[in-house]
Design a protein around this motif. Structure first.
Motif, short mmCIF file in Angstrom:
data_model
loop_
_atom_site.label_atom_id
_atom_site.label_comp_id
_atom_site.label_asym_id
_atom_site.label_seq_id
_atom_site.Cartn_x
_atom_site.Cartn_y
_atom_site.Cartn_z
N ARG A 210 0.82 -1.22 0.00
CA ARG A 210 0.00 0.00 0.00
C ARG A 210 0.85 1.26 0.00
O ARG A 210 0.38 2.34 -0.37
N LEU A 211 2.11 1.13 0.41
CA LEU A 211 3.00 2.29 0.45
C LEU A 211 3.69 2.53 -0.88
O LEU A 211 4.58 3.37 -0.99
N GLY A 212 3.30 1.76 -1.90
CA GLY A 212 3.86 1.97 -3.23
C GLY A 212 5.17 1.26 -3.47
O GLY A 212 5.99 1.70 -4.28
N VAL A 213 5.37 0.13 -2.77
CA VAL A 213 6.61 -0.63 -2.90
C VAL A 213 6.29 -2.04 -3.41
O VAL A 213 5.14 -2.46 -3.42
N GLU A 214 7.35 -2.76 -3.80
CA GLU A 214 7.24 -4.16 -4.16
C GLU A 214 7.84 -5.00 -3.05
O GLU A 214 8.89 -4.63 -2.51
N ALA A 215 7.22 -6.10 -2.72
CA ALA A 215 7.69 -6.94 -1.62
C ALA A 215 8.19 -8.29 -2.15
O ALA A 215 7.53 -8.92 -2.99
N PHE A 216 9.36 -8.70 -1.65
CA PHE A 216 9.96 -9.97 -2.04
C PHE A 216 10.38 -10.73 -0.78
O PHE A 216 10.83 -10.14 0.19
N THR A 217 10.24 -12.05 -0.85
CA THR A 217 10.75 -12.90 0.23
C THR A 217 11.91 -13.75 -0.23
O THR A 217 12.40 -14.60 0.51
N ASP A 218 12.36 -13.52 -1.46
CA ASP A 218 13.53 -14.20 -2.01
C ASP A 218 14.59 -13.14 -2.34
O ASP A 218 14.35 -12.26 -3.15
N MET A 219 15.75 -13.23 -1.71
CA MET A 219 16.79 -12.22 -1.84
C MET A 219 17.26 -12.06 -3.29
O MET A 219 17.34 -10.95 -3.82
#
Length: 334
Positions: A210-219
């Motif tokens: 929601r803050l305009g970012v992309e989220a990843f759980t793989d480095m």
């Protein structure tokens, strides 16, 4: 523009305090960075001390220990000519049961010009700012914000790469507990950067997109093609329970080393707000590589940013008091 010029236009930052990056416009952020930029060369001179804050009092009130931030603010204030008081919370009345409001009232009676406050509770600095007459700078509150850290990070990037807009910045590690991450998200997105967050699922806030970012759980997936890799400290002091299986496992999957960096842009740069846990968040060889690491630059930019903030806020405060005095004089004279 020279920061100590009498013509510094304080109307371009129409705020009494600096409590966070959220809510600031891109123009206001850029103005703060421009002033900070002018202080970098001053700090590199043989004679660094100015008299801009002569007769002013700056109180560093740190409810949490932080050698880097407190020392940086103290050095910034002294280089501007201010009187500086470092309050030790561990031996003060605050530890004897005094409330935050009582503390604010006590400090207000001393008539300081600026309070620099760090507190473990989110929102505590904002609350204190409502109870004092002086300017307040947030030195970090809970997991909420750390505005001067984001400003010094942005200044570091801008001086090295000449811009922020259009860059891809990966913020990696303990996003959940990080006020540094939140302030950087607000600043970088406001100035047109693309922000990626990389963390294990247990350390990634829910609905952070929601803050305009992309989220990843793989480095490795998250680091592909990035320009800046900003590592974060594991904040174990804020963790209740187990967020990572072990330090060894954490470094294996989320610690930054040359192998993981290989998927970023060939000239990608590395940052860390400090203090670093070598072998946990970042490999020592990479942290010390002066061709890739901006970590030392960040420390230098921190003093310049804090000088700029102290200078600007004291000028703005003086202008407000002078305006009030003029109004009061007009009423009496009438």
């Amino acid at each position: 523009m020279c920061a100590q010029a009498a013509s510094l236009d304080t109307s371009r930052y129409p705020h009494r305090h600096l409590l966070g990056i959220s809510g600031l416009t891109a123009e206001e952020i850029t103005f703060l960075l421009d002033i900070s930029d002018s202080y970098v060369d001053i700090n590199r001179r043989d004679r660094k001390k100015l008299d801009l804050l002569e007769g002013r009092t700056v109180i560093n009130l740190f409810f949490e220990s932080s050698t880097r931030t407190r020392t940086s603010f103290e050095l910034a204030a002294k280089r501007l000519g201010a009187d500086v008081i470092n309050m030790s919370v561990s031996t003060s009345s605050i530890k004897k049961g005094e409330t935050l409001i009582d503390t604010a009232m006590t400090l207000n009676a001393m008539h300081p010009d600026v309070l620099v406050v760090r507190h473990s509770d989110s929102g505590a600095v904002s609350l204190l700012s409502e109870k004092v007459n002086c300017a307040v700078i947030n030195g970090g509150d809970g997991s909420h914000e750390h505005p001067t850290q984001a400003l010094l990070d942005a200044l570091t990037i801008r001086r090295r790469l000449g811009k922020i807009a259009g860059l891809t910045v990966a913020i990696c590690g303990d996003i959940l507990h990080s006020r540094v991450a939140r302030s950087n998200i607000h600043l970088l997105t406001a100035l047109g950067a693309r922000v990626r967050l990389i963390a294990p699922p247990t350390l990634m806030p829910g609905k952070i997109e929601r803050l305009g970012v992309e989220a990843f759980t793989d480095m490795r997936e998250g680091l592909k093609g990035v320009d800046i890799v900003m590592m974060l400290r594991l904040q174990t002091e804020r963790m209740q329970g187990s967020y990572v299986p072990s330090i060894r496992e954490y470094f294996r999957f989320f610690g930054l080393d040359r192998e993981k960096m290989s998927v970023a842009n060939p000239d990608a740069l590395v940052m860390h707000p400090g203090p670093m846990n070598r072998g946990v968040e970042i490999d020592s060889e990479l942290a010390d590589d002066i061709s890739r690491s901006l970590i030392r630059d960040q420390v230098e930019m921190g003093v310049a940013v804090r000088m700029a903030c102290l200078d600007l806020l004291t000028r703005s405060l003086r202008g407000a008091f002078e305006a009030e005095g003029a109004d009061a004089g007009g009423e009496v004279g009438g």
